[in-house]
Design an enzyme around this catalytic site. Structure first.
Site, mmCIF file in Angstrom:
data_model
loop_
_atom_site.group_PDB
_atom_site.id
_atom_site.type_symbol
_atom_site.label_atom_id
_atom_site.label_comp_id
_atom_site.label_asym_id
_atom_site.label_seq_id
_atom_site.Cartn_x
_atom_site.Cartn_y
_atom_site.Cartn_z
ATOM 1 N N TYR A 126 2.604 33.094 51.878
ATOM 2 C CA TYR A 126 3.224 33.687 50.671
ATOM 3 C C TYR A 126 2.762 35.128 50.430
ATOM 4 O O TYR A 126 2.685 35.560 49.289
ATOM 5 C CB TYR A 126 2.922 32.842 49.430
ATOM 6 C CG TYR A 126 3.056 31.349 49.657
ATOM 7 C CD1 TYR A 126 4.320 30.753 49.646
ATOM 8 C CD2 TYR A 126 1.951 30.543 49.897
ATOM 9 C CE1 TYR A 126 4.451 29.389 49.874
ATOM 10 C CE2 TYR A 126 2.080 29.182 50.127
ATOM 11 C CZ TYR A 126 3.334 28.616 50.104
ATOM 12 O OH TYR A 126 3.466 27.269 50.333
ATOM 13 N N HIS A 127 2.482 35.851 51.516
ATOM 14 C CA HIS A 127 1.936 37.208 51.352
ATOM 15 C C HIS A 127 2.942 38.266 51.790
ATOM 16 O O HIS A 127 2.587 39.211 52.493
ATOM 17 C CB HIS A 127 0.634 37.345 52.145
ATOM 18 C CG HIS A 127 -0.430 36.388 51.695
ATOM 19 N ND1 HIS A 127 -1.533 36.061 52.444
ATOM 20 C CD2 HIS A 127 -0.563 35.695 50.529
ATOM 21 C CE1 HIS A 127 -2.294 35.201 51.788
ATOM 22 N NE2 HIS A 127 -1.714 34.952 50.626
ATOM 23 N N GLN A 128 4.187 38.129 51.386
ATOM 24 C CA GLN A 128 5.183 39.138 51.745
ATOM 25 C C GLN A 128 4.791 40.482 51.116
ATOM 26 O O GLN A 128 4.457 40.544 49.927
ATOM 27 C CB GLN A 128 6.580 38.740 51.249
ATOM 28 C CG GLN A 128 7.184 37.550 51.978
ATOM 29 C CD GLN A 128 6.685 36.210 51.480
ATOM 30 O OE1 GLN A 128 6.213 36.101 50.361
ATOM 31 N NE2 GLN A 128 6.771 35.187 52.306
#
Ligand code: FAD
Length: 644
Positions: free
Chosen positions: A561-563
């Site tokens: 979830y580290h876009q």
């Protein structure tokens, strides 16, 4: 975790008997009422404790006044991890009117409980984005698409995340500075990290709004197994990641306080909003377009309660809608690559070909180890009930933490450097906790047959899922609009595992986990890597060969979830950069971007701490620029007065 039940209550029988008990209590034949009164007090206390988890009073009020009266000095788009910080800092100046427009509302109770963060996914409290299917990755997920949720509520993704606080490595920020981003080296950003938090155990730290605390430790034997396994392989145990993410296994602190989440919306906004009449927060306001006159942003239109409204900007706007919505909003407003906008029939406002490019993410390959087959106790219903009581009344216990997730391993799989190339997270599932495994696997969109296989193992074993995260992906993805219609989500291309180097690093990461499996510490818990039946991989490759693990990784490629990086910061000489090192959109006079999208390269750790730091920097730049120009303005006025 206490596995021993002190009272042997058969829960199913107790529930079945409850109706009969109610009838007896109503006739009053077998009780004098004293005990009934106590039980009713308990029930009322429990109900009221439930309401105290996330009452409306915990959150700032929804501003419902007239927005057309006069322009706001500053408008912040998005009250997520970054936007909450910017709005709070700017509104410290009582002369500045600050407006926040947030598409979501107050977080639900589930967002407060660390153990339930996966449960927020696929709900109305998240933007439910999916990347496009790919031959190269995520083939074992539903429709072959990796799920990329973002928080849609006050606090944004910081209200949906796992609350791990890790800053990233000195080398990450020195690398940003080397790209021409003056002022962003590790030593220069460090004060902004420090400014944002209250250090562990320091409740009275004068600077920070967000409190850091250790997560309550559960399943201690599993923590010890992982640390001891690491030590056997020469990976050190780190008491504290003092300078960001250096290699080793250690416990990350959490943005958590007394068993509850501490998002920036809570720490920075809710804590100050009541005392600041110059700060207005409008919830459920979906920003649709930025309106420019030449290079000057004049107004912002948004939809609220079915009505399209527009607000005027006197000084600046700050775009903090996150790595997916910030570039999407720019593109919809005519800011981006010429060709793409022309194809969609969106009039070009400002040509910035880098918008939506440089999409970086920490892809994750989850690997499963079966532990203690046949010799472990299954979780009982009574333990689950006890944990609910414990959380409601004391804010402690299983629900106040996420088990082993706070134990993080930074590993350099080449062994040649202290700069990690993979990061491991650990999710532990006790035997019988099918409910927890279900929420997790549905969250990451595993196809049904794989989910069922893993569930079957939990009947007589424990499961440890190692989240193998690629720290420095070489492949970059892309965000494009598929239509000018804001109702249609942007098109997201992950490009996961499209670079040979990324596949090679993942393979080395898997070999590290296999080595852990063979350590004495893991063997003492009967650890065994789970062989999930994957037809294609089993048909073509010997189990555990490089070919097999590549095939496995291409099936189970999920996200941490580290876009980041889709509105990249860089000097104007870099034609792919979108904002200057002072976070001003190139080519516009009064629009800054402050969120995870500006990172030129993703840091080698989870991205929330870095995002909060970026927001602190943005507020500082704005304050500097405007206070300076206001002082200049005042000086000019005084000079005029003196002249007279
Ligand atoms: C499930 C999950 C787990 C994670 N775990 C961790 C972790 O443990 N540790 C860590 O460091 N990082 C973690 N992260 C990543 C981290 O939370 C993010 O990097 C960070 O929150 C990004 O902050 P942001 O301000 O860029 O965006 P966000 O926090 O997503 O904020 C964007 C805000 O803008 C709003 N918005 C978007 N579009 C519009 C619009 N058109 N109009 C109005 N408002 C709009 C959104 O609703 C949202 O509130 C996790 C993320 C997720 C999703």
């Amino acid at each position: 975790m206490s596995h021993a039940a002190s009272v042997s209550l058969n829960l199913s029988e107790a529930i079945a008997a409850a109706g009969q008990c109610g009838a007896t209590a109503a006739t009053g034949l077998s009780a004098i009422g004293l005990f009934g009164g106590m039980v009713s007090m308990l029930l009322q206390a429990l109900l009221s404790a439930q309401c105290q988890v996330s009452p409306a009073s915990k959150w700032p009020a929804d501003y419902d006044g007239d927005l057309d009266e006069e322009p706001y000095d500053f408008v912040v788009i998005g009250a997520g991890s970054a936007g909450s910080v910017v709005a709070s800092r700017l509104s410290e100046n009582p002369d500045w009117r600050v407006l926040v427009l947030e598409a979501g509302g107050d977080p639900p109770a589930e967002a407060e409980l660390p153990a339930l963060f996966f449960g927020l996914q696929h709900t109305e409290f998240t933007w439910n984005y999916f990347a496009e299917p790919s031959e190269l990755a995520s083939r074992g997920l539903k429709d072959g698409r990796v799920y990329w949720p973002r928080g849609r509520m006050l606090g944004g993704s910081g209200s949906a995340n796992a609350m791990l606080y890790l800053r990233g490595n000195r080398r990450d920020y020195d690398g940003w500075a080397a790209l021409g981003n003056d002022g962003w080296s590790y030593d220069e950003v460090l004060p902004f990290f420090e400014r944002s938090v209250r250090a562990q155990g320091n409740e009275s730290h004068p600077k920070g709004y967000v409190t850091l605390n250790p997560f309550e430790r559960q399943d201690d034997d599993i923590h010890q197994m992982i640390i001891a396994g690491g030590l056997e392989l020469g990976v050190p145990h780190v008491a504290e990641f003092a300078e960001g993410s250096e290699t080793g296994y250690g416990h990350a602190p959490g943005t958590v306080r007394q068993g509850e989440r501490m998002s920036t919306a809570k720490g920075y906004l809710a804590a100050v909003a009541k005392a600041r009449p110059n700060l207005h927060i409008v919830k459920h306001a979906l920003v649709k377009q930025l309106h420019f006159h030449k290079d000057l942003l004049q107004g912002i239109s948004f939809e609220r309660k079915g009505r399209l409204q527009r607000v005027e900007v006197a000084k600046e706007a700050v775009l903090s809608a996150g790595s997916i919505d910030s570039p999407a909003l720019l593109l919809r407003s005519g800011i981006g690559g010429r060709e793409q906008l022309q194809e969609l029939g969106i009039p070009l406002q400002l040509e910035l070909p880098g918008v939506g490019k440089n999409l970086q993410d920490h892809l994750v390959v989850p690997l499963f180890l079966r532990l203690n087959e046949g010799r472990t106790q299954a979780a009982t219903q009574q333990e689950i009930l006890d944990s609910i009581y414990e959380y409601l009344i004391h804010r402690t216990g299983e629900l106040a933490t996420h088990g082993t997730a706070s134990l993080v391993g930074f590993v350099n799989t080449n062994g040649s450097s202290i700069y990690p190339d993979v990061e491991n997270h650990h999710l532990f599932f006790r035997r019988g906790r099918h409910d927890q495994l279900e929420v997790f696997l549905r969250g990451v969109s595993f196809q049904e047959q794989y989910l069922q296989h893993l569930q079957s193992l939990l009947r007589d074993s424990e499961l440890l899922c190692v989240f193998l995260l690629l720290s420095h992906p070489q492949a970059k993805g892309e965000l494009r609009l598929q239509s000018r219609d804001p109702a249609l989500p942007p098109l997201l291309v992950s490009n996961y595992l499209s670079e040979r180097e990324d596949v090679a690093t993942v393979l080395r990461g898997i070999r590290h986990i296999e080595s852990l499996e063979r350590t004495q510490a893991f063997q003492a818990q009967l650890a065994e890597m789970v062989h999930i039946p994957i037809e294609e991989c089993d048909a073509q490759h010997a189990y555990r060969s490089d070919g097999y693990w590549s095939c496995y990784a291409r099936h189970f490629t999920v996200t941490c979830y580290h876009q980041t990086g889709t509105v990249k910061m860089g000097p104007a000489t870099d034609d792919q950069s979108c904002v200057s090192p002072r976070l001003q959109l190139h080519g516009a006079r009064n629009l800054r971007v402050a969120d995870a999208s500006v990172m030129p390269n993703v840091v080698s750790a989870n991205t929330n701490a870095a995002t909060v730091m970026i927001a602190e920097r943005a507020a500082d730049f704005i304050r500097d620029d405007w206070q300076h120009s206001e002082r200049q303005h005042l000086k000019v006025q005084h000079m005029h007065a003196d002249d007279l």
